[in-house]
Design a protein around this motif. Sequence first.
Motif, short mmCIF file in Angstrom:
data_model
loop_
_atom_site.label_atom_id
_atom_site.label_comp_id
_atom_site.label_asym_id
_atom_site.label_seq_id
_atom_site.Cartn_x
_atom_site.Cartn_y
_atom_site.Cartn_z
N PRO A 206 0.86 -1.19 0.00
CA PRO A 206 0.00 0.00 0.00
C PRO A 206 0.89 1.23 0.00
O PRO A 206 1.90 1.29 0.71
N ALA A 207 0.54 2.24 -0.80
CA ALA A 207 1.42 3.40 -0.93
C ALA A 207 0.62 4.69 -1.05
O ALA A 207 -0.38 4.74 -1.77
N TYR A 208 1.11 5.69 -0.37
CA TYR A 208 0.57 7.04 -0.51
C TYR A 208 1.74 8.01 -0.38
O TYR A 208 2.33 8.15 0.69
N ASN A 209 2.09 8.65 -1.48
CA ASN A 209 3.23 9.57 -1.53
C ASN A 209 4.51 8.93 -1.00
O ASN A 209 5.17 9.45 -0.09
N GLU A 210 4.87 7.81 -1.58
CA GLU A 210 6.07 7.07 -1.17
C GLU A 210 7.13 7.08 -2.28
O GLU A 210 7.89 6.12 -2.44
N ALA A 211 7.19 8.13 -3.06
CA ALA A 211 8.10 8.18 -4.20
C ALA A 211 9.56 7.99 -3.79
O ALA A 211 10.35 7.41 -4.54
N GLU A 212 9.91 8.45 -2.61
CA GLU A 212 11.31 8.40 -2.19
C GLU A 212 11.83 6.97 -2.07
O GLU A 212 12.97 6.67 -2.43
N MET A 213 11.00 6.06 -1.56
CA MET A 213 11.47 4.71 -1.24
C MET A 213 10.86 3.61 -2.09
O MET A 213 11.34 2.47 -2.08
N ILE A 214 9.80 3.90 -2.83
CA ILE A 214 9.01 2.82 -3.42
C ILE A 214 9.80 1.96 -4.40
O ILE A 214 9.65 0.73 -4.41
N ALA A 215 10.65 2.55 -5.22
CA ALA A 215 11.41 1.76 -6.20
C ALA A 215 12.34 0.77 -5.49
O ALA A 215 12.47 -0.39 -5.89
N GLU A 216 13.00 1.24 -4.45
CA GLU A 216 13.91 0.37 -3.69
C GLU A 216 13.16 -0.79 -3.05
O GLU A 216 13.63 -1.94 -3.07
N ILE A 217 11.98 -0.52 -2.50
CA ILE A 217 11.19 -1.57 -1.84
C ILE A 217 10.70 -2.57 -2.87
O ILE A 217 10.74 -3.79 -2.66
N VAL A 218 10.22 -2.09 -4.01
CA VAL A 218 9.74 -2.99 -5.07
C VAL A 218 10.87 -3.90 -5.56
O VAL A 218 10.70 -5.11 -5.70
N THR A 219 12.02 -3.33 -5.81
CA THR A 219 13.16 -4.11 -6.31
C THR A 219 13.57 -5.19 -5.31
O THR A 219 13.84 -6.33 -5.69
N ALA A 220 13.62 -4.83 -4.03
CA ALA A 220 14.00 -5.80 -3.00
C ALA A 220 12.96 -6.89 -2.85
O ALA A 220 13.28 -8.08 -2.74
N ALA A 221 11.67 -6.53 -2.86
CA ALA A 221 10.61 -7.51 -2.68
C ALA A 221 10.49 -8.45 -3.87
O ALA A 221 10.09 -9.61 -3.73
N ASP A 222 10.84 -7.96 -5.05
CA ASP A 222 10.69 -8.75 -6.27
C ASP A 222 11.55 -10.01 -6.26
O ASP A 222 11.23 -10.98 -6.95
N ARG A 223 12.59 -10.04 -5.45
CA ARG A 223 13.45 -11.22 -5.36
C ARG A 223 12.72 -12.41 -4.75
O ARG A 223 13.12 -13.56 -4.94
N TYR A 224 11.64 -12.15 -4.03
CA TYR A 224 10.97 -13.22 -3.29
C TYR A 224 9.53 -13.45 -3.75
O TYR A 224 8.81 -14.21 -3.11
N ALA A 225 9.11 -12.83 -4.84
CA ALA A 225 7.71 -12.89 -5.23
C ALA A 225 7.55 -13.20 -6.71
O ALA A 225 8.43 -12.91 -7.52
N ASP A 226 6.41 -13.78 -7.05
CA ASP A 226 6.05 -13.95 -8.45
C ASP A 226 5.46 -12.67 -9.01
O ASP A 226 5.52 -12.44 -10.22
N GLU A 227 4.91 -11.85 -8.13
CA GLU A 227 4.37 -10.56 -8.56
C GLU A 227 4.43 -9.58 -7.40
O GLU A 227 4.12 -9.93 -6.26
N VAL A 228 4.85 -8.36 -7.69
CA VAL A 228 4.82 -7.28 -6.71
C VAL A 228 3.77 -6.28 -7.17
O VAL A 228 3.81 -5.79 -8.31
N VAL A 229 2.82 -6.00 -6.29
CA VAL A 229 1.72 -5.10 -6.62
C VAL A 229 1.76 -3.89 -5.70
O VAL A 229 1.79 -4.04 -4.48
#
Length: 335
Positions: A49-72
């Motif tokens: 869930p995100a609301y005005n998280e531009a600063e960190m969102i790319a880093e979190i998505v990239t890290a989470a993607d290592r463990y998931a079939d899909e990051v939403v």
Amino acid sequence: MVHTDDFSTETVRGRTRSERDRPTRRGSVPAARTTGRRRSSATVMVGIPAYNEAEMIAEIVTAADRYADEVVVVDDGSDDETVERAKRAGATVIAHGSNRGYGATLGTIFEHARDTGSEQLVILDGDGQHDPDDIPKLLEAQRRYGADIIVGSRFVGDSETRLPTYRRLGLLVINALTNAGIRLRYSTTTAADTQSGFRAYGRDAIETFARSGEIGDGMGASLDILFRAAREGFEVGEVPTNIEYDMENPSSQHPLMHGLTLLKAIFFELFSERSVRLASGVVVAALAFAAAVIVLSLTGGSTTTAIGLVVGGLLVAVLLAYPNVPRTVRKLANR
């Protein structure tokens, strides 16, 4: 409580789920648009869930993607570059047309996980407070024990989370009240950390929360999920995790207001039946009138004080009996 060599600090608590017919409920309002990749069958999905998280969102998505079939990433009406950066990082982005609140955002995540056939769903925040490298720990614990919900907890095992003192005290109160309420109503407990948003959900929990409609009221959504889990007889487990507070803006809501929101959520869950709410309202109103009479007749108090007691008591009584009044007033004021 379950102890293992690999997860020696893990607990799995709750009632064994029984087979039952569960009523189908209307889902939440559909999200405005979906962009990015969309997989038709994601075994493991990570929802953010995100609301005005531009600063960190790319880093979190990239890290989470290592463990998931899909990051939403479900964007709740951000006015910064959250959507664009999440898309560039490879996430599926579901954007709400306007800000609808944390509960509605969670509901959209559950619906997407159900629709894509996800067997496991991990939800973590997009501001960097949760460590994506702990995702495998939650997933493995859930697979091993079949718990419906695994909570990444600040209060079990070897968690090294350093909470500010005021937050620790506030959370201890909320955790104690939540578990006391759940034990009172359902004869079970939930978790030592009832406010952690870092959780893994199994298929049955995904299905249940996807059809539950909008979850909770704002930041009270985390408690709402646990109360619903208790009603369903879901097993809830915990594994230790660290949550980062050394951040510029670790929370978008003032701690005092957050605490009052949670207390309200607990109260209305415990007194969810309308007859109980009405009775509590009547009791408060009667006490207010009695106090006013005492002030006037026995202590020689002023009429202003007596009127204040009556008016205040009536306001509290109305809010107890009809909790949706403030929301209705706001809607009328915005017309």
